[in-house]
Design a protein around this motif. Structure first.
Motif, mmCIF file in Angstrom:
data_model
loop_
_atom_site.group_PDB
_atom_site.id
_atom_site.type_symbol
_atom_site.label_atom_id
_atom_site.label_comp_id
_atom_site.label_asym_id
_atom_site.label_seq_id
_atom_site.Cartn_x
_atom_site.Cartn_y
_atom_site.Cartn_z
ATOM 1 N N VAL A 145 0.855 -1.194 0.000
ATOM 2 C CA VAL A 145 0.000 0.000 0.000
ATOM 3 C C VAL A 145 0.884 1.234 0.000
ATOM 4 N N TRP A 146 0.736 2.077 -1.020
ATOM 5 C CA TRP A 146 1.390 3.385 -0.998
ATOM 6 C C TRP A 146 0.427 4.394 -0.394
ATOM 7 N N PHE A 168 -3.726 6.503 9.467
ATOM 8 C CA PHE A 168 -3.787 5.415 8.495
ATOM 9 C C PHE A 168 -2.852 4.251 8.812
ATOM 10 N N PRO A 169 -1.545 4.474 9.067
ATOM 11 C CA PRO A 169 -0.655 3.333 9.331
ATOM 12 C C PRO A 169 -1.094 2.502 10.533
ATOM 13 N N ASP A 170 -1.534 3.151 11.607
ATOM 14 C CA ASP A 170 -1.967 2.386 12.783
ATOM 15 C C ASP A 170 -3.174 1.514 12.479
ATOM 16 N N LYS A 171 -4.049 1.992 11.608
ATOM 17 C CA LYS A 171 -5.210 1.176 11.235
ATOM 18 C C LYS A 171 -4.790 -0.025 10.403
ATOM 19 N N LEU A 172 -3.791 0.152 9.554
ATOM 20 C CA LEU A 172 -3.307 -0.969 8.755
ATOM 21 C C LEU A 172 -2.614 -2.015 9.631
ATOM 22 N N LYS A 173 -1.996 -1.579 10.723
ATOM 23 C CA LYS A 173 -1.322 -2.526 11.619
ATOM 24 C C LYS A 173 -2.308 -3.470 12.300
ATOM 25 N N GLU A 222 2.383 -10.578 9.311
ATOM 26 C CA GLU A 222 3.409 -9.574 9.595
ATOM 27 C C GLU A 222 3.164 -8.343 8.746
ATOM 28 N N TRP A 223 3.770 -7.235 9.146
ATOM 29 C CA TRP A 223 3.688 -5.999 8.360
ATOM 30 C C TRP A 223 5.016 -5.265 8.450
ATOM 31 N N LEU A 224 5.253 -4.417 7.453
ATOM 32 C CA LEU A 224 6.438 -3.561 7.428
ATOM 33 C C LEU A 224 6.021 -2.202 6.880
ATOM 34 N N ASN A 225 6.462 -1.139 7.538
ATOM 35 C CA ASN A 225 6.087 0.223 7.152
ATOM 36 C C ASN A 225 7.344 1.062 6.991
ATOM 37 N N GLY A 267 4.762 6.945 2.220
ATOM 38 C CA GLY A 267 5.129 5.678 2.826
ATOM 39 C C GLY A 267 4.677 4.488 2.002
ATOM 40 N N MET A 268 5.300 3.352 2.261
ATOM 41 C CA MET A 268 4.886 2.063 1.705
ATOM 42 C C MET A 268 4.644 1.121 2.879
ATOM 43 N N PHE A 269 3.438 0.571 2.929
ATOM 44 C CA PHE A 269 3.054 -0.356 3.994
ATOM 45 C C PHE A 269 2.830 -1.716 3.349
#
Length: 404
Positions: A207-208, A220-225, A231-234, A253-255
């Protein structure tokens, strides 16, 4: 809204981050012989002319591919991306820049499938023409073309994920990067990914997103976590300090959900170089976070009211303790006077002296004066990391997003 045209932003710093990461994801997927499906929810036009009216009007490529064009001694992970861009400019002059569909076509194997979606009527027409020209060029060179393995649809990529997952080969790389013109795009991305993971939990999803001042972007990033991925990487890249008016895109960012295990090391090798080359002032920096799925009590704590507590199973440094918490959901907290592996009443171990923090600067110098450790939790939380460590501060303001 269909006013966004990526031709005005092609080749900027956000594109560099996005397409560098995309190339690395394809290289990882290519390691297995089994074909995979590449799905691009917002494909754009596929190829962009940097000498066009749209591109020269904003000249955003000067913040991205421009400074990298004649760069030498680049980190090894960055070379496949730069080689791809230069291969479409055989004259040596920087005239064309690839969109994500072109990157996928060049990086994926012949038996891999490409499913491309674009909602803008003008861009989808250009995308069809660019794909047709690429296929014709391969035929002229005597190369085998993809044929029906690449399918372009004029439609909503969010909705199309439902019918494509799981793919026939049970392997997929999905790129999601809407223009974020309206705040609903953030919710649409999260909802689409939640449903996609329910249908195909082992897929790789990239996700960009723009790092802007608006609330939806900051959260947004916290919701994707919290999505149900293993696993995830941001990773984020900031090239300058936003101005007081908040105009322009300074950070993105790239998630990645279910990222390659090799990606974090590659990013830590490459991101300092991108900050050094693309950075405009002392506000240039990058951040990298990696974690695991939030479940049970950990998820509830993150969503609850009040100050955020350290999350037990996310590998992210706590702004309160200076280290990640290893407590699992449902595990009791240690009482005062206790330590892990030590009983009540035992003498507490001597606290370790925190290592001095060193700031990453755009000139690449990390030998700055060590900073003193924070004297209180509140003060520690307010400090913004300037190296590749976990991010504890909110995103920088801006008001315009980039795409593909």
């Amino acid at each position: 809204m269909l006013s966004y045209r990526h031709a005005f932003h092609a080749g900027n710093h956000a594109d560099v981050l996005k397409h560098f990461v995309q190339v690395q994801l394809h290289l990882y997927m290519n390691q297995k012989d089994v074909p995979y499906t590449y799905i691009d929810t917002h494909s754009g036009a596929g190829v962009y002319a940097l000498d066009s009216f749209q591109a020269t009007k904003t000249a955003e490529f000067d913040t991205g591919i421009g400074p990298l064009w004649n760069a030498t001694e680049v980190p090894a992970p960055l070379k496949p991306y730069l080689d791809l861009v230069k291969s479409m400019n055989p004259s040596g002059k920087m005239r064309y820049y690839p969109g994500s569909p072109y990157v996928a076509d060049q990086m994926a194997r012949l038996d891999d499938r490409l499913r491309l979606f674009e909602l803008h009527p003008a861009d989808v027409k250009i995308l069809h023409e660019n794909v047709r020209k690429a296929e014709a060029h391969k035929a002229e060179q005597g190369e085998r073309a993809r044929g029906k393995r690449v399918i372009i649809e004029h439609g909503d990529g969010f909705q199309s994920l439902k019918k494509l997952l799981p793919p026939p080969s049970r392997r997929a790389l999905v790129l999601v990067d809407p223009p974020y013109e309206v705040k609903d795009d953030y919710k649409k991305v999260r909802d689409a990914l939640e449903e996609a993971l329910g249908r195909f939990p082992s897929g790789m999803y990239a996700v960009w997103y723009p790092v802007l001042q608006r609330m939806e972007s900051r959260q947004f990033p916290d919701k994707l976590k919290r999505l149900p991925a293993k696993e995830w990487l941001n990773v984020t890249l900031t090239i300058s300090t936003p101005g007081p008016d908040g105009i322009g895109l300074h950070s993105s960012g790239m998630f990645i959900l279910n990222p390659p295990y090799t990606l974090e090391a590659m990013l830590r090798e490459t991101m300092p170089y991108l900050v050094q080359v693309l950075g405009k002032d002392s506000g240039a920096r990058f951040t990298i976070e990696r974690g695991t799925q939030l479940t049970g009590a950990a998820s509830a704590r993150l969503a609850g009211e009040g100050p955020r507590a350290p999350v037990g199973n996310a590998r992210r440094a706590s702004p309160l303790s200076g280290k990640g918490s290893l407590r699992l959901p449902g595990q009791s907290m240690l009482r005062e006077g206790e330590e892990e592996g030590r009983g009540p009443g035992a003498k507490p171990a001597k606290p370790a002296t925190p290592a001095p923090r060193r700031a990453w600067r755009p000139d690449g110098n990390t030998q700055g004066k060590p900073q003193a450790p924070a004297s209180s939790p509140a003060r520690a939380e307010s400090k913004r990391p300037s190296d590749g460590g976990p991010r504890t501060a909110g995103p920088r303001p801006g008001n315009r997003s980039g795409k593909r």
